[in-house]
Motif scaffolding. Structure first.
Motif, mmCIF file in Angstrom:
data_model
loop_
_atom_site.group_PDB
_atom_site.id
_atom_site.type_symbol
_atom_site.label_atom_id
_atom_site.label_comp_id
_atom_site.label_asym_id
_atom_site.label_seq_id
_atom_site.Cartn_x
_atom_site.Cartn_y
_atom_site.Cartn_z
ATOM 1 N N MET A 88 0.828 -1.207 0.000
ATOM 2 C CA MET A 88 0.000 0.000 0.000
ATOM 3 C C MET A 88 0.859 1.252 0.000
ATOM 4 N N ILE A 89 1.984 1.220 0.701
ATOM 5 C CA ILE A 89 2.884 2.376 0.695
ATOM 6 C C ILE A 89 3.546 2.520 -0.671
ATOM 7 N N ARG A 90 3.950 1.410 -1.259
ATOM 8 C CA ARG A 90 4.588 1.455 -2.584
ATOM 9 C C ARG A 90 3.655 2.017 -3.650
ATOM 10 N N ARG A 91 2.367 1.795 -3.482
ATOM 11 C CA ARG A 91 1.420 2.308 -4.473
ATOM 12 C C ARG A 91 1.434 3.829 -4.528
ATOM 13 N N TYR A 92 1.703 4.462 -3.390
ATOM 14 C CA TYR A 92 1.775 5.927 -3.354
ATOM 15 C C TYR A 92 3.123 6.435 -3.868
ATOM 16 N N ILE A 93 4.194 5.673 -3.644
ATOM 17 C CA ILE A 93 5.541 6.125 -4.036
ATOM 18 C C ILE A 93 6.166 5.058 -4.937
ATOM 19 N N PRO A 94 5.774 5.000 -6.203
ATOM 20 C CA PRO A 94 6.405 4.035 -7.125
ATOM 21 C C PRO A 94 7.747 4.569 -7.625
ATOM 22 N N ASN A 95 8.714 4.612 -6.725
ATOM 23 C CA ASN A 95 10.004 5.211 -7.033
ATOM 24 C C ASN A 95 11.108 4.308 -6.507
ATOM 25 N N ARG A 96 12.195 4.207 -7.254
ATOM 26 C CA ARG A 96 13.288 3.323 -6.849
ATOM 27 C C ARG A 96 14.032 3.855 -5.631
ATOM 28 N N GLU A 97 13.847 5.119 -5.289
ATOM 29 C CA GLU A 97 14.499 5.668 -4.104
ATOM 30 C C GLU A 97 13.791 5.283 -2.814
ATOM 31 N N LEU A 98 12.638 4.618 -2.917
ATOM 32 C CA LEU A 98 11.971 4.119 -1.717
ATOM 33 C C LEU A 98 12.717 2.868 -1.256
ATOM 34 N N LYS A 99 13.506 3.019 -0.218
ATOM 35 C CA LYS A 99 14.358 1.931 0.268
ATOM 36 C C LYS A 99 13.657 1.175 1.393
ATOM 37 N N ILE A 100 13.933 -0.124 1.454
ATOM 38 C CA ILE A 100 13.345 -0.989 2.479
ATOM 39 C C ILE A 100 14.455 -1.836 3.087
ATOM 40 N N LYS A 101 14.619 -1.723 4.391
ATOM 41 C CA LYS A 101 15.578 -2.560 5.118
ATOM 42 C C LYS A 101 14.813 -3.549 5.978
ATOM 43 N N GLU A 102 15.134 -4.813 5.814
ATOM 44 C CA GLU A 102 14.427 -5.882 6.512
ATOM 45 C C GLU A 102 15.281 -6.444 7.636
ATOM 46 N N MET A 103 14.634 -6.715 8.759
ATOM 47 C CA MET A 103 15.333 -7.335 9.887
ATOM 48 C C MET A 103 14.346 -8.174 10.685
ATOM 49 N N THR A 104 14.878 -9.040 11.524
ATOM 50 C CA THR A 104 14.070 -9.948 12.335
ATOM 51 C C THR A 104 14.348 -9.697 13.811
ATOM 52 N N ILE A 105 13.287 -9.589 14.612
ATOM 53 C CA ILE A 105 13.400 -9.361 16.052
ATOM 54 C C ILE A 105 12.677 -10.489 16.772
ATOM 55 N N GLY A 106 13.305 -11.015 17.813
ATOM 56 C CA GLY A 106 12.682 -12.067 18.610
ATOM 57 C C GLY A 106 13.432 -13.375 18.497
ATOM 58 N N SER A 107 13.631 -14.038 19.631
ATOM 59 C CA SER A 107 14.337 -15.313 19.639
ATOM 60 C C SER A 107 13.381 -16.495 19.516
ATOM 61 N N ARG A 108 12.169 -16.376 20.046
ATOM 62 C CA ARG A 108 11.193 -17.463 19.954
ATOM 63 C C ARG A 108 10.179 -17.196 18.846
ATOM 64 N N GLY A 109 9.416 -16.133 18.966
ATOM 65 C CA GLY A 109 8.484 -15.763 17.909
ATOM 66 C C GLY A 109 9.103 -14.665 17.049
ATOM 67 N N LYS A 110 9.747 -15.057 15.964
ATOM 68 C CA LYS A 110 10.458 -14.091 15.126
ATOM 69 C C LYS A 110 9.459 -13.164 14.444
ATOM 70 N N CYS A 111 9.721 -11.873 14.547
ATOM 71 C CA CYS A 111 8.842 -10.847 13.973
ATOM 72 C C CYS A 111 9.627 -10.059 12.939
ATOM 73 N N MET A 112 9.070 -9.953 11.746
ATOM 74 C CA MET A 112 9.715 -9.204 10.676
ATOM 75 C C MET A 112 9.440 -7.711 10.845
ATOM 76 N N VAL A 113 10.481 -6.910 10.711
ATOM 77 C CA VAL A 113 10.383 -5.456 10.819
ATOM 78 C C VAL A 113 11.075 -4.847 9.607
ATOM 79 N N TRP A 114 10.427 -3.841 9.009
ATOM 80 C CA TRP A 114 10.982 -3.181 7.832
ATOM 81 C C TRP A 114 11.117 -1.683 8.090
ATOM 82 N N LEU A 115 12.253 -1.122 7.692
ATOM 83 C CA LEU A 115 12.445 0.326 7.678
ATOM 84 C C LEU A 115 12.212 0.824 6.261
ATOM 85 N N MET A 116 11.340 1.826 6.098
ATOM 86 C CA MET A 116 11.030 2.382 4.783
ATOM 87 C C MET A 116 11.338 3.878 4.797
#
Length: 518
Positions: A177-205
């Motif tokens: 939904m965010i990409r639909r507003y900004i269809p630009n290659r400069e929109l960067k996404i960094k992915e990381m995982t938090i949690g030792s038991r229930g791993k949760c995906m977190v993205w920086l945009m």
């Protein structure tokens, strides 16, 4: 002798537990490569996922190569349509290709792994693992399909002219939904995982050519340093990364609207998308940013400026009106006009409580009714809020517990707190109202002035991701004042706010037509 025998038995039990065949098997195999024999791999999976009734092991024969294979997945996390049509059918029905292997053209992601930890993580995330006899590798197929709700209108941040789409609990869908507003290659996404038991995906945009690299690096470092079993929601994540956890004021903007998130990203800020959460965090934040709404930029700037000033006035009323009432009645009654003073005195003749206790009683009752209205189902909650308020207020006045003026003050305070567009900021104001009433009862107007000075000093000292919380008032930045207490026309706000510390400041060009000039 009895204690010695008990100790010996406990020691033997511990040795038997740690030395059991299952524990030895898991400790000797975990973190290592897969075995080439299918039966050995499946035996390890059964022991690894002990007491997991929704784990499915589907044995089959690959038609392309006449090899024995097995599909391993968790039933509730897998899309059955993709599994049956795009994986099982090609394996068992389609003719072999030139090299004897079967391709999966309709599966979005296909990868190869030889490590048990990667295979375990893939199964728990809803993927399907393909194991083939005689091959010490596993094919990981993207078949995620857990239950999720459809995109709906935001429940908290309602809008008259904005988009009627809100975030869901799917992080991938929120990113789309965010990409639909900004269809630009400069929109960067960094992915990381938090949690030792229930791993949760977190993205920086963020925008790579606009956002400050220092802020991105600082936020990424704070997120990666979190050590916890699992992150349940964004509110829990905020407590690990905010600058001042003891402040009642929110230091991250929490939004459930894609258009609000995109507006902040375009200003140079960073969005934190958390999987399994219908809200997105925005950083850095300032005090003024919590009084801005997406509707401000959908209406004419004169109307938006009036509403913006109305919100700041509501902030003052919600914070200080009960305290002013207590101060005027207890200490500084000489500032009240004589006719109004007679009316107040007449309404308080039957009230046996001091102004502080009277105000506390009504404010706590109001907070309980507010919470009851939120927790109950929507139709019942509205009825409780309206009918309960009318009945309790009228009955309390007739019983002589509170005065008519106190009911008016509490009602005005409640209405003012509802005008604040951000729920977290409104909650902070509701909390600070009580110490302001106490200090007003003790010291009068002088106490209120001292309390406001302490509050202003606290706001000035706060930081959000290392950025001054009081900007653009402290430090004062004239260019950012175009979007604070009032909103200037869009063609006047050609630069991004300095509070976001963008590396590229210009965001628009004023090339509009000037009047009737050709």
């Amino acid at each position: 002798m009895f204690h010695f025998l008990s100790w010996l038995l406990r020691k033997r039990r511990r040795r038997n537990v740690h030395g059991s065949p299952q524990a030895n098997f898991l400790n000797s195999t975990e973190g290592k490569s897969l075995h080439s024999e299918l039966s050995v791999n499946l035996d390890f999976i059964r022991r690894l996922f002990d007491l997991t009734p929704d784990l499915v092991i589907r044995r089959l024969t690959i038609r392309a190569s006449d090899e024995k294979a097995a599909l391993v997945f968790i039933a509730g996390l897998t899309d059955k349509t993709t599994l049956n049509n795009d994986i099982i059918r090609p394996l068992t029905s389609e003719a072999p290709s030139g090299n004897g292997d079967v391709a999966f053209p309709n599966v979005s992601q296909v990868s190869i792994s030889v490590h048990w930890d990667e295979l375990e993580s893939a199964i728990l995330q809803g993927n399907t693992v393909l194991l083939i006899d005689g091959r010490p590798v596993a094919t990981l197929l993207d078949t995620k399909g857990w239950p999720q709700r459809a995109i709906e209108d935001p429940q908290i941040e309602t809008s008259l002219k904005g988009a009627h789409q809100g975030f869901t609990e799917s992080g991938g869908q929120n990113i789309s939904m965010i990409r639909r507003y900004i269809p630009n290659r400069e929109l960067k996404i960094k992915e990381m995982t938090i949690g030792s038991r229930g791993k949760c995906m977190v993205w920086l945009m963020y925008l790579g050519d606009v956002a400050n690299p220092r802020l991105v690096s600082d936020l990424e470092t704070r997120l990666r340093s979190i050590e916890i079993d699992s992150i349940i929601n964004t509110g829990e994540l905020v407590e690990f990364i905010e600058d001042n956890p003891y402040s009642p004021f929110p230091q991250f903007i929490l939004t459930e609207r894609p258009d609000s998130t995109v507006s902040q990203i375009l200003q140079g800020r960073i969005a934190i998308v958390v999987d399994r959460s219908p809200s997105v965090l925005i950083a850095p934040a300032t005090f003024v940013s919590f009084f801005q709404s997406i509707d401000d930029y959908s209406t004419r700037w004169l109307i938006a400026s009036f509403i913006r000033m109305l919100r700041f006035l509501a902030f003052v009323i919600a914070l200080m009106l009960p305290a002013l009432y207590i101060a005027f009645i207890s200490f500084n009654y000489e500032v009240i006009p004589i006719q109004l003073l007679f009316s107040i005195a007449e309404s308080r003749t039957r009230v046996p409580f001091p102004p502080l206790l009277e105000a506390m009683l009504m404010e706590i009752t109001l907070e309980m009714m507010r919470e009851a209205g939120i927790r109950l189902p929507a139709p019942v909650g509205q009825t409780v809020g309206i009918v309960g308020g009318i009945i309790i207020g009228q009955t309390a006045v007739q019983a002589g517990i509170v005065s008519n003026i106190m009911v008016i003050v509490v009602a005005s305070t409640a209405i003012a707190s509802f005008i604040i567009p951000n729920y977290d900021m409104g909650t902070a104001i509701r909390l600070l109202r009580f110490p302001m009433m106490i200090i007003a009862f003790m010291f009068g107007i002088i106490g209120i002035v001292a309390g406001m000075m302490i509050l202003i000093v606290h706001l000035i000292s706060l930081e959000s991701l290392g950025t001054p919380y009081g900007s653009p008032l402290s430090p004062f930045r004239w260019t950012d004042m175009k979007d604070t207490f009032v909103r200037f026309p869009a063609w006047k706000m050609i630069k991004r706010p300095k509070s976001a510390e963008p590396v590229q400041s210009r965001r628009a060009v004023d090339n509009r037509k000037k009047g009737d000039k050709k």
